[in-house]
Write an enzyme that holds these catalytic residues in place. Structure first.
Site, PDB file in Angstrom:
ATOM      1  N   CYS A  77      33.535  81.057  30.324  1.00 57.61           N
ATOM      2  CA  CYS A  77      34.907  81.496  30.577  1.00 57.61           C
ATOM      3  C   CYS A  77      35.673  81.361  29.267  1.00 57.61           C
ATOM      4  O   CYS A  77      35.733  80.264  28.695  1.00 57.61           O
ATOM      5  CB  CYS A  77      35.503  80.595  31.652  1.00 57.61           C
ATOM      6  N   CYS A 191      37.235  88.536  28.341  1.00 57.77           N
ATOM      7  CA  CYS A 191      37.233  87.730  29.575  1.00 57.77           C
ATOM      8  C   CYS A 191      35.901  88.044  30.234  1.00 57.77           C
ATOM      9  O   CYS A 191      35.502  89.215  30.307  1.00 57.77           O
ATOM     10  CB  CYS A 191      38.395  88.141  30.469  1.00 57.77           C
TER      11      CYS A 191
HETATM   12  N1  DGL Z   1      36.591  84.712  33.338  1.00 55.44           N
HETATM   13  C1  DGL Z   1      37.627  84.020  32.679  1.00 55.44           C
HETATM   14  C2  DGL Z   1      37.655  84.288  31.179  1.00 55.44           C
HETATM   15  O1  DGL Z   1      36.621  84.588  30.602  1.00 55.44           O
HETATM   16  C3  DGL Z   1      39.022  83.973  33.231  1.00 55.44           C
HETATM   17  C4  DGL Z   1      39.414  84.731  34.403  1.00 55.44           C
HETATM   18  C5  DGL Z   1      40.600  84.107  35.087  1.00 55.44           C
HETATM   19  O2  DGL Z   1      40.380  83.230  35.903  1.00 55.44           O
HETATM   20  O3  DGL Z   1      41.742  84.462  34.759  1.00 55.44           O
HETATM   21  O4  DGL Z   1      38.670  84.185  30.544  1.00 55.44           O
END
Ligand code: DGL
Length: 267
Positions: A77, A191
């Site tokens: 993430c 993301c």
């Molecule tokens: N998948 C996450 C990232 O790579 C964040 C998504 C979220 O919860 O806003 O930033």
């Protein structure tokens, strides 16, 4: 079939986005056991205060160490990496921890028009870690940054109409895209949720635009930090979520494993 006895690698994200990283990890380490934790009960991270993301990341790391005896942790993430990875490394010096950052460096290498778009969460774009990365590349290309409020949440809920409308809004906001001079020819998916809808984004941006995700470099880095790489056997994959089981189950079955049993937990 030989029995795999190696300790699992823990992988977590705010929700299903980290599955895009896990796909790359599985390709790089096909015999490695993994335990994936989706913090869907506390998602999205990207529009929350860094304090919330730090607290969640700490609780998840503790759980994966204590309950699953992980040998390494992948923070799949961008938002959690930006907010919490330094602290996690301080608190668990014995544990190899691999994070994910938007693929700005490879995008700089690839772009011919010298214009690169970056789609990411608001929190990632506002983080010090991202600013430092951006400054290290200053002057090499023009970066167009776009915070995509709501897009990770739409992907989390696999809401096609919302994915389409938000995807359109944010890709248009980047400006002209294509291979001509003055156009953006490379877009960074900053993301981990976004690669799951890469096809939608590609069709909105047009075929001339290259999309850059971070899964493959994260997988290579994970291989480098593992002490033992297993090369035979059918590995165990465990699926945990703090949110609704069916949300993760549908996503896992779509992108990773046709038969998956998801466990729910409260941490
Ligand atoms: N998948 C996450 C990232 O790579 C964040 C998504 C979220 O919860 O806003 O930033």
């Amino acid at each position: 079939m030989s029995r795999v006895t190696t300790r699992p690698v823990g992988v977590f994200d705010s929700g299903i986005g980290g599955l895009s990283v896990l796909q790359a990890l599985r390709a790089e380490l096909p015999h490695q056991p993994f335990v994936y934790l989706a913090d869907s009960g506390h998602a999205p991270y990207g529009e929350r205060e860094p304090g919330h993301v730090i607290e969640r990341s700490q609780a998840i790391a503790r759980h994966l160490i204590e309950a699953h005896d992980i040998q390494a942790l992948v923070v799949a993430c961008n938002t959690a990496t930006a907010a919490a990875i330094s602290l996690l490394r301080e608190q668990h010096p014995e544990l190899p921890i691999v994070g994910v950052e938007p693929a700005l460096k490879p995008a700089v290498q690839l772009s011919r028009t010298r214009r690169v778009g970056v789609l990411a969460t608001r929190s990632t774009l506002q983080s010090t870690k991202f600013r430092v990365l951006l400054e290290s590349l200053q002057g090499q290309v023009d970066f167009m940054l776009q915070a995509c409020d709501g897009l990770a949440d739409a992907i989390e809920h696999q809401d096609s109409a919302r994915i389409e409308s938000l995807g359109r809004r944010y890709t248009q906001a980047l400006g002209a895209c294509g291979r001509e001079a003055g156009q953006i020819d490379t877009v960074v998916l900053g993301c981990t949720h976004y690669p799951l809808v890469a096809e939608n984004l590609q069709s909105l941006l047009g075929p001339g635009v290259e999309l850059m995700a971070s899964g493959a470099p994260v997988a290579r880095q994970t291989r480098r930090v593992l002490q033992q790489v297993v090369d035979t056997g059918q590995p165990t994959l465990r699926w945990l979520t703090t949110g609704p089981a069916d949300q993760l189950q549908i996503a896992v079955q779509r992108w990773l494993q046709p038969q998956a049993r998801v466990e729910t937990l409260k941490i």
